[in-house]
Scaffold this motif. Structure first.
Motif, short mmCIF file in Angstrom:
data_model
loop_
_atom_site.label_atom_id
_atom_site.label_comp_id
_atom_site.label_asym_id
_atom_site.label_seq_id
_atom_site.Cartn_x
_atom_site.Cartn_y
_atom_site.Cartn_z
N VAL A 150 39.08 69.82 24.27
CA VAL A 150 38.69 68.85 23.26
C VAL A 150 38.56 67.50 23.92
O VAL A 150 39.46 67.06 24.64
N GLU A 151 37.44 66.87 23.71
CA GLU A 151 37.25 65.52 24.23
C GLU A 151 37.48 64.53 23.11
O GLU A 151 36.77 64.51 22.12
N LEU A 152 38.52 63.73 23.31
CA LEU A 152 38.86 62.69 22.34
C LEU A 152 39.19 61.44 23.14
O LEU A 152 39.75 61.54 24.22
N PRO A 153 38.87 60.27 22.63
CA PRO A 153 39.27 59.07 23.39
C PRO A 153 40.78 58.87 23.32
O PRO A 153 41.40 59.26 22.33
N LEU A 154 41.37 58.29 24.36
CA LEU A 154 42.79 57.95 24.31
C LEU A 154 42.99 56.71 23.43
O LEU A 154 43.95 56.61 22.69
N ILE A 155 42.05 55.79 23.58
CA ILE A 155 42.10 54.58 22.77
C ILE A 155 40.74 54.44 22.08
O ILE A 155 39.70 54.43 22.74
N ALA A 156 40.77 54.39 20.76
CA ALA A 156 39.53 54.19 20.02
C ALA A 156 39.52 52.75 19.54
O ALA A 156 40.45 52.32 18.87
N GLU A 157 38.48 52.02 19.92
CA GLU A 157 38.45 50.61 19.51
C GLU A 157 38.18 50.50 18.03
O GLU A 157 38.68 49.62 17.36
N ASN A 158 37.38 51.41 17.51
CA ASN A 158 36.99 51.34 16.11
C ASN A 158 37.35 52.66 15.44
O ASN A 158 36.80 53.70 15.76
N GLY A 159 38.29 52.59 14.49
CA GLY A 159 38.71 53.80 13.81
C GLY A 159 37.64 54.43 12.94
O GLY A 159 37.76 55.58 12.54
N ALA A 160 36.57 53.68 12.64
CA ALA A 160 35.54 54.21 11.76
C ALA A 160 34.67 55.24 12.46
O ALA A 160 34.05 56.06 11.81
N VAL A 161 34.59 55.17 13.76
CA VAL A 161 33.78 56.13 14.51
C VAL A 161 34.58 56.60 15.73
O VAL A 161 34.67 55.88 16.71
N VAL A 162 35.16 57.76 15.62
CA VAL A 162 35.90 58.34 16.74
C VAL A 162 35.22 59.65 17.11
O VAL A 162 35.22 60.60 16.33
N PRO A 163 34.58 59.70 18.28
CA PRO A 163 33.87 60.93 18.63
C PRO A 163 34.83 62.06 19.02
O PRO A 163 35.82 61.83 19.69
N VAL A 164 34.52 63.25 18.56
CA VAL A 164 35.29 64.45 18.90
C VAL A 164 34.30 65.48 19.42
O VAL A 164 33.26 65.70 18.80
N ARG A 165 34.63 66.09 20.55
CA ARG A 165 33.79 67.19 21.06
C ARG A 165 34.69 68.35 21.39
O ARG A 165 35.71 68.17 22.05
N ILE A 166 34.37 69.51 20.88
CA ILE A 166 35.20 70.69 21.04
C ILE A 166 34.41 71.75 21.78
O ILE A 166 33.30 72.11 21.37
N GLU A 167 34.96 72.21 22.89
CA GLU A 167 34.32 73.30 23.63
C GLU A 167 35.36 74.34 23.92
O GLU A 167 36.52 74.02 24.10
N SER A 168 34.93 75.57 23.96
CA SER A 168 35.90 76.63 24.14
C SER A 168 35.27 77.83 24.82
O SER A 168 34.07 78.06 24.70
N ASN A 169 36.11 78.56 25.54
CA ASN A 169 35.61 79.80 26.13
C ASN A 169 36.09 81.01 25.33
O ASN A 169 36.04 82.13 25.80
N LEU A 170 36.57 80.78 24.13
CA LEU A 170 36.92 81.91 23.27
C LEU A 170 35.64 82.70 22.97
O LEU A 170 34.58 82.12 22.83
#
Lengths: 171, 105
Positions: free
Chosen positions: A75-95
């Motif tokens: 899962v790609e998530l920022p450690l620090i998000a400057e703006n809580g209104a837009v926080v990108p999330v990317r989920i990748e899996s080998n399941l």
């Protein structure tokens, strides 16, 4: 010193007006409320009650155990998000994403949001691979969980804290 | 006013897993609270997203207000034949926003 009695008099008049006004509103409520409640019952847009994250997890998964995702899911998530209104999330899996074994649901949950469930995504084996991305809102610094539910009922959880500098409005 | 934009690869081969990126212009109104109580108002946000390929469902998402304004979704589809990707966004006012894109081989 003259102003004080005058002020009191004014306040009294205002109070009287408010009383009358209040009575008027009270009389109108039974009429006005009925369509309102009917709309609320069907209204998808009505605010839902606040929830603690434990309640959300119980509502979604009951008492089923959550396993740590480990290297099954990235899962790609920022450690620090400057703006809580837009926080990108990317989920990748080998399941696997085969007809007999695939990832059925992905849940994105922000622990400290008023209503912790951000989004649920249901996938079919036609997706071919698990790789999804979206933007979420966060009310403040909180843990973010991504939970993958496979078709055979296993739950894999990924958890990371995201620090939010500017809150993204209640969400 | 609201519109859907979809981005897909220009060309694909049979058996490829392609990435589709869909974006809809929508305000995703959030709940306002006054003195800790929700203000009575009907909130307008996208609560459901459906994506299909040649009519077969690929992804269905239940979204809440805690998804950003102008929501963006990216997902994958395994394509075996040319066809059409369709993404439908439903908002709580009953409006739907549809976007389509062709996959060429």
């Amino acid at each position: 010193m003259n102003t004080i009695p005058q002020h009191n008099h004014d306040a009294g008049r205002r109070r009287a007006l408010r009383l009358f006004g209040g009575a008027g509103v009270a009389a109108m409520i039974p009429l006005g409320l009925l369509p309102g409640t009917a709309a609320a019952a069907s209204g998808l847009g009505m605010p839902k009650p606040d929830e603690k994250v434990e309640q959300t997890l119980e509502r979604l998964f009951g008492k089923r155990p959550l396993q740590a995702a480990g290297d099954k899911m990235k899962v790609e998530l920022p450690l620090i998000a400057e703006n809580g209104a837009v926080v990108p999330v990317r989920i990748e899996s080998n399941l696997p994403m085969q007809a007999n074994s695939y990832v059925k649901n992905i849940y994105i949950i922000t622990d400290k949001n008023r209503r912790p469930l951000n989004a649920r995504m249901s996938l079919t084996p036609d997706a071919g691979k698990l790789s999804i991305a979206t933007n979420i809102r966060m009310g403040g610094t909180s843990d973010v969980r991504v939970i993958a539910e496979t078709s055979d009922g296993n739950l894999y959880q990924f958890k990371q804290e995201v620090k939010v500098t500017v809150g993204g409005c209640g969400g | 006013m609201s519109q859907v934009r979809i981005r897909v690869p220009e060309k694909a081969k049979a058996g490829d897993v392609i990435t589709v990126r869909a974006l809809v212009t929508h305000p995703m109104e959030v709940m306002q609270t006054r003195d800790g109580k929700p203000v009575e108002k009907n909130y307008n946000f996208i609560h459901k997203v459906e994506a299909s390929y040649n009519g077969k469902p690929v992804l269905e998402a239940e979204t809440t207000q805690a998804v950003s304004q102008n929501p963006f979704f990216s997902f994958t589809i395994k394509v075996n034949e040319p066809g059409k990707v369709r993404v439908i966004f439903h908002d709580t006012e009953g409006k739907t926003y549809t976007g389509e894109a062709d996959i060429k081989f």
